[in-house]
Motif scaffolding. Structure first.
Motif, short mmCIF file in Angstrom:
data_model
loop_
_atom_site.label_atom_id
_atom_site.label_comp_id
_atom_site.label_asym_id
_atom_site.label_seq_id
_atom_site.Cartn_x
_atom_site.Cartn_y
_atom_site.Cartn_z
N THR A 114 5.19 -1.31 -6.90
CA THR A 114 3.51 -1.32 -5.91
C THR A 114 2.41 -0.29 -5.84
O THR A 114 3.16 0.96 -6.71
CB THR A 114 4.26 -0.55 -4.12
N THR A 137 -0.29 -7.37 -11.42
CA THR A 137 0.54 -6.99 -9.83
C THR A 137 -0.83 -7.31 -8.77
O THR A 137 -1.88 -6.46 -9.26
CB THR A 137 1.59 -6.68 -9.65
N ASN A 177 0.78 -6.21 -5.92
CA ASN A 177 1.68 -6.05 -4.80
C ASN A 177 0.62 -4.90 -4.71
O ASN A 177 1.44 -3.56 -5.16
CB ASN A 177 2.83 -5.07 -5.36
N LYS A 178 -0.10 -4.39 -3.66
CA LYS A 178 -1.20 -2.93 -3.54
C LYS A 178 -0.27 -2.69 -2.68
O LYS A 178 -0.37 -3.03 -1.11
CB LYS A 178 -2.03 -3.14 -4.09
N PHE A 179 -0.80 -1.82 -2.37
CA PHE A 179 -0.47 -0.62 -0.86
C PHE A 179 -1.83 0.52 -0.89
O PHE A 179 -1.86 1.26 -1.23
CB PHE A 179 0.50 -0.19 -0.68
N GLY A 182 6.35 3.32 -4.43
CA GLY A 182 5.35 2.87 -5.59
C GLY A 182 4.81 3.76 -6.97
O GLY A 182 5.60 5.34 -6.50
#
Lengths: 294, 294
Positions: free
Chosen positions: A188, A212, A214-216, A233
């Motif tokens: 992440t 990706t 897939n980030k926050f 992450g």
DNA sequence: ACAATGCGTGAGTTTTACTCACACTATAAA
DNA sequence: TTTATAGTGTGAGTAAAACTCACGCATTGT
């Protein structure tokens, strides 16, 4: 009343130059160029009609006459220095200083450090507030603000603290799961919501591809650092903000693939000359803390 | 090294203002305007964040905090003052000072006074010369010159000493032979050859007529004063030049019919800032001697 | 031999200090 | 009461001081 009082600014330059036995070092101490020190010393020598230094090829030597003179000048400056210290240390003259600092800098670094300032300045009460808005000292009654910016701010006194030295961090556990930089695409990516382009810039800079999504996103660096500590992450965080976590091992740098962002950190004060002593005292305390990162 | 060192020029203004308990008097002492002192003190107060004076309607009062501060500041300035005095008093650092002065001023006044300068400045050797030529400090190696002129000289530092206050003098014996101003036409008029129009100007100024051609010309005022003492005639001489003779009675003023000539006396020094201490010392000694005539 | 270090200096700029002229207000004098 | 006077504050403009910049020079160290 004091018929033999030399130009006092020149005395100050002389004292520093004599103590350092170097115009260049004195210049650094006084925040001026070596030429300025050289000229001030010459002014004093011409006033006195006495040479204070023997200029050798690449070094200075105090003349015999200058040595006892220096001692007395230092004593006098010390008297003024300590008298001033005593003056502002009187309880009935306690002063307040209002400081507005970037959120993450406040949480991750300033608050843990402030106690040492309090100890050395017991008569100075700090009003600390958090902010990242543009500062207009005619609107906001702050004595000092710290902000980041891509260019030197205008309209107030500015002192550059450091460049933003971003580094890749994650928890030790997560680091074990990565063997190459490309592996971050399995993780992440913790993202600063005010700097949405940061991962892209970083990747371009060091020449890898981010595949990706897939980030926050989080609002502040200090939230990112907490998230990284919790193994959520990997994050890109200014080194200065995570110095504590790197030191105690709760965060590690899996790959030394940092880069210097276009942002720098600046200390801002209202236009005033000279800077009030309470403000100067805070700066004097603060600057050494940044010294390793400059 | 001295983190609490205030602006030192402002300190100096504060010290003088506090000692005099007056910005106006401090201004006179420092040779600036009261506004300059007022502003320097304000700068210091804003730097310290402490009020040093309570401004009352027409007078100043030191705050309680300022009193002990003043004492320490004075002690420091005194340390610098005496250290500087000691420095330049060292025999191996003896200095010379070259002074060129108008002939009559030298003979009638400076030479008799110089011994007192010597006593208070034993380490300073005076090279005295006489001159009334136009001074060009790039040509002549003088530290100080004194000249008279009808307008402020240009091209160097200038300090006005006094206006030329001419008075009619003669010996007491001669004075007895005159009962009115017109009687001077019975006397020999002693005339300064470089100022041939002087008797005419004087007569016009006070409204009498000179009918005699009985004149005797001499090159310098000090010759005129000697001739007047010897009862050769009456003379018009700057009061300052015959102060000694008027005091001891060898000359008298028969009629108080002096007039202020267009000439003034100026002390000239080479352009330099600040003025070298040896020059300043001489001026500090000299100025009080002129004070009664200013 | 050559780069690096440290100081000196002239020209030009920035900052600081000062003057000037006026405002304000309480005392003193008329 | 009115008027003069003395002392301080202050904004605008000016003068002076301090500083920077860029270069020169000479020595030390590699």
């Amino acid at each position: 009343m004091y018929p033999n009082l030399p130009p006092l600014n020149a005395m100050r330059a002389f004292e520093s130059a004599a103590r350092n036995v170097s115009f260049t070092l004195a210049a650094k101490e006084l925040f001026v160029t070596h030429g300025a020190v050289s000229k001030q010393v010459k002014i004093l020598e011409q006033y006195l009609g006495v040479n204070l230094f023997i200029r050798q090829h690449r070094k200075l030597v105090l003349t015999e006459e200058a040595k006892p003179y220096l001692a007395k000048v230092q004593s006098a400056l010390q008297t003024i220095n300590s008298a001033t210290q005593e003056l502002i240390s009187q309880p009935q003259l306690a002063q307040r200083i209002a400081i507005n600092v970037l959120p993450s800098l406040t949480i991750n670094w300033l608050i843990p450090s402030l106690e040492s300032f309090k100890l050395s300045n017991p008569n100075l009460f700090v009003d600390l507030s958090i902010g990242d808005f543009a500062i207009d000292f005619s609107q906001h009654q702050y004595d000092i603000a710290i902000r980041s910016a891509t260019k030197k701010p205008q309209g107030c006194n500015v002192l550059k603290l450091m460049d933003e030295d971003l580094c890749l961090v994650c928890s030790p556990q997560l680091a074990k799961k990565m063997t190459s930089l490309q592996d971050i695409n399995k993780m992440t990516l913790l993202e600063h919501t005010s700097r949405p382009g940061l991962w892209r810039f970083w990747a371009d800079d060091i020449g890898i591809t981010i595949t990706t999504d897939n980030k926050f996103g989080m609002e502040h660096f200090y939230m990112l650092s907490q998230a990284a500590v919790s193994s959520m992450g990997v994050a890109l965080i200014p080194r200065f903000f995570v110095s504590q976590q790197l030191a105690d091992g709760s965060l590690v740098i899996p790959f030394s693939a940092g880069f210097v962002s276009p942002y720098s950190y600046y200390l801002l004060t209202p236009t005033a000359s000279p800077l009030p002593l309470k403000v100067q005292s805070f700066i004097d305390w603060l600057l050494p803390l940044f010294a390793p990162y400059r």
